[in-house]
Design a protein around this motif. Structure first.
Motif, PDB file in Angstrom:
ATOM      1  N   GLY B  67       0.790  -1.287  -0.090  1.00 10.72           N
ATOM      2  CA  GLY B  67      -0.090  -0.021  -0.032  1.00 10.72           C
ATOM      3  C   GLY B  67       0.990   1.156   0.003  1.00 10.72           C
ATOM      4  N   TYR B  68       0.206   2.407  -0.021  1.00 10.61           N
ATOM      5  CA  TYR B  68       0.891   3.641  -0.214  1.00 10.61           C
ATOM      6  C   TYR B  68       1.243   3.901   1.384  1.00 10.61           C
ATOM      7  N   THR B  84      10.798   7.533   1.092  1.00  4.54           N
ATOM      8  CA  THR B  84      10.703   8.492   0.247  1.00  4.54           C
ATOM      9  C   THR B  84       9.946   8.102  -1.011  1.00  4.54           C
ATOM     10  N   HIS B  85       9.551   8.948  -1.927  1.00  4.71           N
ATOM     11  CA  HIS B  85       8.780   8.621  -2.988  1.00  4.71           C
ATOM     12  C   HIS B  85       9.482   9.256  -4.282  1.00  4.71           C
ATOM     13  N   ALA B  86       9.776   8.404  -5.202  1.00  2.51           N
ATOM     14  CA  ALA B  86      10.153   9.013  -6.429  1.00  2.51           C
ATOM     15  C   ALA B  86       8.865   9.041  -7.380  1.00  2.51           C
ATOM     16  N   ILE B  87       8.988  10.065  -8.243  1.00  4.65           N
ATOM     17  CA  ILE B  87       7.745   9.888  -9.257  1.00  4.65           C
ATOM     18  C   ILE B  87       8.228   9.656 -10.852  1.00  4.65           C
ATOM     19  N   VAL B  98       3.723   7.057  -8.386  1.00  4.93           N
ATOM     20  CA  VAL B  98       4.613   7.361  -7.342  1.00  4.93           C
ATOM     21  C   VAL B  98       5.217   5.994  -6.764  1.00  4.93           C
ATOM     22  N   LEU B  99       6.568   5.997  -6.986  1.00  5.34           N
ATOM     23  CA  LEU B  99       6.988   4.684  -6.478  1.00  5.34           C
ATOM     24  C   LEU B  99       7.580   4.863  -5.084  1.00  5.34           C
ATOM     25  N   GLU B 100       7.608   3.963  -4.192  1.00  6.41           N
ATOM     26  CA  GLU B 100       8.249   3.771  -3.013  1.00  6.41           C
ATOM     27  C   GLU B 100       9.574   3.543  -2.856  1.00  6.41           C
ATOM     28  N   VAL B 113      15.639  -0.088  -0.521  1.00  8.50           N
ATOM     29  CA  VAL B 113      14.631  -1.348  -0.812  1.00  8.50           C
ATOM     30  C   VAL B 113      13.390  -0.873  -1.843  1.00  8.50           C
ATOM     31  N   SER B 114      13.155  -1.287  -2.884  1.00  8.34           N
ATOM     32  CA  SER B 114      12.229  -0.919  -3.649  1.00  8.34           C
ATOM     33  C   SER B 114      11.216  -2.135  -4.180  1.00  8.34           C
ATOM     34  N   THR B 115      10.181  -2.282  -3.958  1.00 10.35           N
ATOM     35  CA  THR B 115       9.370  -3.292  -4.545  1.00 10.35           C
ATOM     36  C   THR B 115       9.041  -3.350  -6.020  1.00 10.35           C
TER      37      THR B 115
END
Lengths: 325, 325, 325, 325, 325
Positions: B67-68, B84-87, B98-100, B113-115
């Motif tokens: 989830g967000y 943090t969030h990349a766009i 929006v990527l976490e 870590v990024s899923t």
């Protein structure tokens, strides 16, 4: 209905022990006592809370009082008194779907009180207790966290439903606004308002629990309360989001009615400005004057037809230039 | 996918070292370890984060949860956990773009870590590492700053695009408002809302990193985090600006529809108020009464034509004085 | 009118003791003196407050001044001076229904002053004094709490009435908006505004009493003031709620008039766009030209009837497609 | 272009001394060095700022960066780095009229950097330096104050122009609203928005300079910075005022279009409701029925004329009573 | 014009003593000197303030400067410099009705400066000085309080006037909205805006005087400044109230124009939808076809009259059901 469970230091848990033993259980610092009061009559609540636990009369009254209570946390030194709100799942959340859950958190006991019958978070925690050892091994503060965690998690499906609803409404509003759509938007606006009124003070309650303010909550549990706080933040953000989209939809709805009015008026104006002059021309030659030379002209009627064409053509050209098509 | 690089104190860097060696690397206070987890399955993530690094279960769950998540910073004393969030670049930013990105920052290691599969800031920093010595000489905190700096810089082109779009829309709105323009304005409003929701908490995260709160961030790096903070401030200002202009455009749009309604109604009124009286005059002399003296007048018809002129002239004079032309 | 009651340390209470004895009563630290000034003329008030109690001239002036005074608390070290507001029950709350109650709270005395005749909270506390021993056993601070508690509780029925009223109005607004409904909404808006203006500063007053700021309020009583504070919070929340719903109703009202305008205009447009062309066709064949071949056709009239049908059918089809039905 | 001036302790000032001597000048604590970089190419700026003064690379990059920078103040212990904005006089202020001025303030030197050519505050201060001894006698902080004071004073004529413009627009809006007026209002709204975005952070910068935060600013100069702060407060208040009046004018404009619509509709309605019945009456007696007794009446036509009068009189009476005139 | 009065410790007051003696008066700590500068030319002001009292040049410039100055308080250790605003009574308060009064408050002297001629609060205090001993017995701080107290009290009648005006306007707006009413509402809105801009910073000034910040204001006087502060709070509340009612009236005004539009449109629609069909029926039987059987029917005309009745009846029934009457 009164349920209770007592975990003595190194022995098997005892269920539904008599009220008179509560006091001795509390004396044992390494035990853990959980008492659940549900749908109990006020007198019984009063007798247990005041006589067995010696809670402050104001807190006891808050438990019994049927009116809406703002979520809050009161520090009575030996114990904390917490008021929180669970929400019953419902397509439209009204004030009636909000259930109050009161918690007394001591160093080695937890008392949960609810005047309504169904209180899902308590029920779920009660069932989890059998499966998950951590719940009672973590002490009263961890048990309290478990109840509040489930209570807050139960908000999520409500918000997901709202997000689905508002997405449908947004499309409806752009496609074809009806009064029924307006009513659904207003209902959603009301639901989100109720939710926000509950979340705000609750966030503050959890925030205080996650800070190092109270001695009965140890460092370990504080991180878990912080986690609930993050959940509440997310829920609040979602609710702000929904509220913004709802307001935006209302604006588009209102604008679309004015846009449609424009369209209607244009149709009226085009028809009127074409046919009023035409009718006048026809009416002119319908006059019964004796002396109207045009009436006797051979080409009188074709001439009038030509005038018709001129008027229609001129008007259409005018509308075209104004960009009314 | 797991990538890693280890910079031993005075030796050549080792790439993609096995998971079991992570723990010994961390023991070396002057080394620097960077582990990148991308598109890894939850079990593997959990095993590495929990078993090799002993991160707190709540932080590990936050990494896996789909989830967000609100951007935040959690201080676990030995390490910081940062969300943090990349766009992703996109003409219309939605929640899906929006990527976490989750970061664990320790004294001598960084775990990102990024899923999701693509995470441009990590990719770019990874490539920069070969060229720019400062990145690993500056320690884990400087490396972390590099990732966040690129992540924040990637917001700028998005905002530039938005500014171009809103400028076009502003002109369109004044020139000729269409429903399509409204939809583009609303889409832009939504994009800017998504962006603002991400920037706000992120600013707070960076602000805390730039203050002297955390021991793993030294005085030197703090100035660099302060620089990112200034960038975010600028981005936020730009976004506030865009939001204001978007709101203004919406207002002009709504007003222009009412202005056009005015114009339409004026046309209708002018035509109606001229031709209704004319038609009435013509209709009057179209009556079939036996005894209507005017019908037999020699000058009856010219008289009516004169009445026509009087009505048209009077009306035009009236409209002129009211300023309807 | 002056009433007073004095509770000597271990003796029976004395009612309406002469003004001259006030000063000696205050000397007795374990006694409790309550003086009630109601509808008293300014000179008498001044003489008692200034001469018998030596209160500060500014506070005395505040008591006598007839204008509206903001609720506040002034600390004069030996005593507190509190201005609060009671509200008379009324269907529409205006500024005139707000009654000022001034309290001087010393260590062992309470003086309540009101220039208006009826002051229900004082009256009720006076009557309770006979029944409830706790009121005078708890000291001057507890007695003061009792007066304020009743004063705040008296707000609740007003809010309940407002909630009922706004619910009725909400339904009325959706069903059939009339100017009368608008006026009732505006009246309610005004009532809630008056109420909010009173509650805000009052909340601050009670908040200060519930914190450990003043020596004449002991720990015990503070919890009770905190309880009043919670009530005020609830009342404020309710009032915010009502205000939101009132604003929402106003918006719906305004929108519904524009919706009805839409409906009216549609009716006009449908009738006009159908009958204007029909009338033109009829008018055309009402012209008196000598040479109009159609007039002599056998099927001229049925043809015109056919044209009528075509026009009506075409228009209805057009409206149907535009979704105007 | 590089200009500089150096005031040795008790000797005549030296103008445009070579870059290499900057460093030795700074060593002299009682001297004062002012270096002005204008329209210089980035490499030269970089070499002077980094090599001669050893300023932090991030601050140097901020000077060279061409994008919009938020006004701010960075404390690098030995020196302050200040970003401010001057505004070029222009009828409509856009983002392009905002010029960035960067200042480095040390204990005994000031470096001003601007990438744009014209920077009036620097120019004016440079000229004043010849006339006003206080400027260099007061030290680097007083010199810095002089530049900022002129920069802020230059805002005033812009605001005075805006106030004149909005006063004209206010009158225009009440008299006769045109689209052109709307455009001028929107342009003014944009100008004031740009101005407010600049003033806000600048106020914060000056506020920090006027507080006792930084060692290179002595007590004397602080009062002068406080004076600039008061000016900025006044400017901000004026801008808030203008913004309010602009918003108000927009509202009146929007309302006036709806008022005019009302007027137009009334004219239409009056004409329609009078002439439609009249036309119907005339049309009725234009029917060609064989058996219409009225047509043969001697007084048929006068009767119809009477009906006309009745209709017109009745309608006028109705409109009068409704207050439509 | 310069006036002054000096109260030596135990002697009779001396009026209008020469400027040269000011300095020696200030040396006497138990005396009290009040100097009033009114409508004095800048040079004289400058000479007295700078030469006799040695006030800071920035404060002196603030006194002479003709522009609008925000109310503020500056602490120069030995004395306070206070800028306040009096308002001239006027039906519409504009920026021109605001008069600046500057005060210098020292331990044993007060200097009041005003560049405008009339300054009622100073005048009134001057006259009171003869009657009320307390004014000079209380010291410079009490004298300063007296001036400010009168200045603030003079705001009240202005607000009372505004309240009367807005009450009248509220009724007018509901009864019969005219453009003139709109203009009066807007004027009132402007007046209240000017007032609020003055009160806000003034409140802050008085607040600082009532706290224990400044050594020249003793504990006694602070309570009196606190009283002025309470007055300002009340004035501010009243002004907020008026502003709310003004905004509300504007909304009702705007709504009432749209309500009236509704009414106008309904009249138009009712007349049009009744008479257009009627006219069509009449027009139909006015056609000149040779072969129209109805024209020869004996009951043709009565039939048409019947159709008329049907149409009128049907329409009236339709309108009734829609609730248009």
């Amino acid at each position: 209905m009164i349920r209770s469970i007592y975990f003595p230091p190194r022995e098997a848990p005892i269920r539904n022990l008599p009220v008179e033993q509560y006091e001795s259980c509390i004396q044992e610092p390494e035990g853990l006592l959980w008492v659940i009061l549900e749908k109990t009559n006020p007198d019984e609540i009063r007798s247990i809370l005041a006589d067995a636990f010696h809670f402050h009369p104001l807190a006891v009254e808050d438990c019994i009082d049927h009116g809406y209570q703002t979520p809050k946390i009161d520090d009575f030194e030996d114990y904390l008194f917490i008021i929180t709100h669970a929400i019953l799942p419902s397509p439209e959340i009204s004030e009636d779907d909000v259930l109050e859950l009161d918690l007394f958190l001591g160093a080695n006991y937890l008392v949960t009180v609810s005047t309504e019958q169904v209180m899902p978070p308590v029920e779920k925690t009660w069932k989890l207790l059998a499966k998950d050892k951590r719940l009672h091994a973590g002490g009263a503060d961890f048990l309290c966290h478990a109840v509040l965690d489930i209570l807050v998690d139960d908000y999520m499906p409500l918000l997901d439903n709202m997000e689905d609803e508002i997405e449908k409404l947004e499309d409806l509003v752009l496609a074809k606004p009806k009064t029924e759509t307006l009513e659904r938007i207003l209902a959603l606006k009301h639901s989100i308002m109720v939710l926000r009124h509950i979340i705000w003070p609750q966030r503050e309650v959890i925030n205080r629990l996650s800070r190092d303010e109270f001695p009965m909550i140890d460092q370990q549990s504080r991180i878990y309360f912080r986690d609930i706080y993050d959940h509440l933040m997310r829920i609040q953000e979602m609710s702000e989001n929904i509220r913004d989209v709802v307001s935006g939809s209302l604006d588009i709805y209102l604008n679309s009615t004015s846009l449609r009015l424009n369209e209607v008026m244009k149709a009226l104006t085009i028809v009127s400005t074409i046919f009023l002059p035409l009718s006048f021309v026809a009416g002119n030659f319908g006059m019964n004057f004796k002396f109207m030379p045009e009436l006797n002209w051979q080409l009188g009627y074709p001439m009038v037809l030509g005038i018709y064409l001129l008027i229609v053509g001129g008007m259409l050209y005018f509308f075209k230039r104004r960009g009314w098509f």
